[in-house]
Design an enzyme around this catalytic site. Structure first.
Site, short mmCIF file in Angstrom:
data_model
loop_
_atom_site.label_atom_id
_atom_site.label_comp_id
_atom_site.label_asym_id
_atom_site.label_seq_id
_atom_site.Cartn_x
_atom_site.Cartn_y
_atom_site.Cartn_z
N GLY A 1 0.86 -1.19 0.00
CA GLY A 1 0.00 0.00 0.00
C GLY A 1 0.89 1.24 0.00
N ALA A 2 2.08 1.08 -0.59
CA ALA A 2 3.15 2.07 -0.48
C ALA A 2 2.89 3.36 -1.26
CB ALA A 2 4.47 1.46 -0.94
N GLY B 1 0.04 4.97 -1.16
CA GLY B 1 -1.11 5.64 -0.55
C GLY B 1 -0.73 6.79 0.37
N GLY C 1 1.26 5.19 3.00
CA GLY C 1 2.37 4.44 2.40
C GLY C 1 3.53 5.32 1.97
N ASN D 1 -11.78 -3.67 3.22
CA ASN D 1 -10.42 -3.93 3.68
C ASN D 1 -10.19 -5.38 4.11
OD1 ASN D 1 -9.89 -1.32 3.09
ND2 ASN D 1 -9.72 -0.59 5.20
N ILE E 1 -1.60 -2.17 9.74
CA ILE E 1 -2.11 -0.82 9.93
C ILE E 1 -3.55 -0.71 9.42
CG2 ILE E 1 -1.83 1.59 9.15
CD1 ILE E 1 1.21 1.13 9.16
N ASN F 1 -7.34 -0.71 8.64
CA ASN F 1 -8.50 -0.75 9.54
C ASN F 1 -9.63 -1.61 8.99
OD1 ASN F 1 -8.18 0.76 11.95
ND2 ASN F 1 -8.01 2.63 10.73
N ASP G 1 -2.19 5.69 18.69
CA ASP G 1 -2.93 6.01 19.91
C ASP G 1 -1.97 6.46 21.01
OD1 ASP G 1 -5.34 5.15 18.67
OD2 ASP G 1 -4.77 3.08 19.06
N ARG H 1 -0.66 9.98 20.16
CA ARG H 1 -1.67 11.00 20.50
C ARG H 1 -1.76 11.20 22.01
NH1 ARG H 1 -5.63 8.36 16.13
NH2 ARG H 1 -5.25 9.82 14.42
N HIS I 1 -8.15 -0.70 18.75
CA HIS I 1 -7.92 0.53 17.99
C HIS I 1 -9.21 1.01 17.31
CE1 HIS I 1 -5.95 3.65 15.75
NE2 HIS I 1 -6.43 3.16 14.62
#
Ligand SMILES: NC(=O)C1=CN([C@@H]2O[C@H](COP(=O)(O)OP(=O)(O)OC[C@H]3O[C@@H](n4cnc5c(N)ncnc54)[C@H](O)[C@@H]3O)[C@@H](O)[C@H]2O)C=CC1
Ligand SMILES: O=C([O-])CC(=O)C(=O)O
Length: 341
Positions: A36-37, A39, A42, A122, A145, A147, A178, A181, A205
């Site tokens: 997914g590089a 994106g 990515g 996904n 990663i 979701n 998380d 943050r 998550h």
């Protein structure tokens, strides 16, 4: 589609590694693959992995647009050689020999959506990628990663079980954002130096399954119960805060790339023999009755060396823990059911 192979190891990059305090012979070769590089996550994640002196080979895979990203990143004068792979026919090559596979492939949220709303698209993407991992690099550490992480990690586990390659020590849901943050918000509110802050974040998550343990935060800040409640809520809603600010243009990408790079670096340090690397991650676990749970994890040569316990919780955190269990349990079951079909 065309395979692009770009070599970028230069003499100056080796001296750069030495300047950072690594003896060249002490740094083993490590291949990292990013799926997914091309994106939103990515691309900056690929950039950050290119800056990591522990990486010797960086494989960038996506269903489209990877050659350009790989060519661009390959011009950076750091240690790793960069290879771009585009389209399913090249997935096997991207994965072959990988020590760490990072998966930010899949669709992001738009305002009004939950992470679970991403499941239908996904889940299938992750399933296909994990089947390829089982085939081409069954011993790699997998950093998930995509979701909803609370379901995609159980999906990955089931796919690996079916293939006979499952090793719970090697599968990680990336919950580092998380923690990132929680650290930032706590430092801001508590007026303590952000670089010194540590806050474990446990559970899962998504929404209330994200449980920051501010009672264990260091350095100690003088915060009221109301302030802790507000910080907890802001950490749980951090993803939604970004989704709303981006107003339809996706979810967190830059902070996620940073978090993904921090976690991958911890995995690489563990693989290379460090014994003091601890990060929070969503892993197979027995510290609660749930089969997967995020908590502090000690990383080492085999991936997870030890799943650390929760430590003492405040009454507010104990209540949060009980509240999150039914949602987390049902997201885990949804993933397992999907992958078992
Ligand atoms: N774990 C976490 O803390 C976070 C997770 N995310 C999740 O990360 C995922 C990616 O987000 P963005 O990068 O913003 O999305 P994006 O849409 O910008 O990029 C996704 C990339 O995946 C690629 N892709 C789609 N199917 C693929 C396949 N079968 N194989 C390889 N690549 C494929 C797309 O071509 C695209 O380049 C989303 O599911 C998002 O919810 C986002 C932020 C934080
Ligand atoms: O909120 C989202 O959809 C993306 C994500 O997981 C995060 O930013 O924590």
């Amino acid at each position: 589609m065309m395979l692009r192979s770009i070599k970028s190891l230069t003499a100056s990059s080796s001296s750069h590694i030495l300047r950072r305090g690594y003896a060249s012979e002490a740094v083993p070769d490590r291949k990292v693959a990013v799926l997914g590089a091309a994106g939103g996550i990515g691309q900056p994640l690929a950039l950050l992995m290119k800056l990591n002196p522990l990486v010797s080979s960086l494989a960038l895979y996506d269903i489209a647009n990877t050659p350009g990203v790989a060519a661009d990143i390959s011009h950076i004068n750091t240690r790793s050689e960069v290879y771009g792979y585009s389209g399913e026919a090249e997935l096997g090559k991207a994965l072959e020999g990988a020590d760490v596979v990072i998966i930010p492939a899949g669709v992001p949220r738009k305002p009004g959506m939950t992470r679970d709303d991403l499941f239908n698209i996904n889940a299938g993407i992750v399933k296909g990628l994990c089947e390829a991992i089982a085939k081409h690099c069954p011993h790699a550490l997998v950093n998930m990663i995509s979701n909803p992480v609370n379901s995609t990690v159980p999906i990955a586990a089931e796919i690996f079980k079916k293939a006979g390659t499952y090793d719970p020590k090697r599968l990680f849901g990336v919950t580092t954002l998380d923690v990132v943050r929680a650290k930032t918000f706590y430092a801001g509110k508590g007026k303590v130096p952000v670089a010194e802050v540590n806050v474990p974040v446990v559970g899962g998550h998504a929404g209330i399954t994200i449980l920051p343990l501010f009672s264990q935060a260091t350095p100690k800040a003088n915060l009221s119960d109301a302030e802790i409640t507000a910080l907890t809520k802001r950490t749980q809603d951090g993803g939604t805060e970004v989704v709303e600010a981006k107003a339809g243009k996706g979810s967190a990408t830059l902070s996620m790339a940073y978090a993904g790079a921090v976690f991958a670096d911890a995995c690489l340090k563990g693989l290379n023999g460090a014994s003091d690397v601890v990060e929070c991650s969503f892993v197979q676990s027995t510290i609660t009755e749930l089969p997967f749970f995020a908590s502090k994890v000690r990383l080492g040569k085999n991936g997870v060396e030890e799943v650390l316990g929760l430590g003492p919780l405040s009454d507010y955190e104990k209540e949060g823990l009980e509240k999150l269990k039914p949602e987390l349990q049902s997201s885990i079951e949804k993933g397992i059911k999907f992958a078992s079909q």
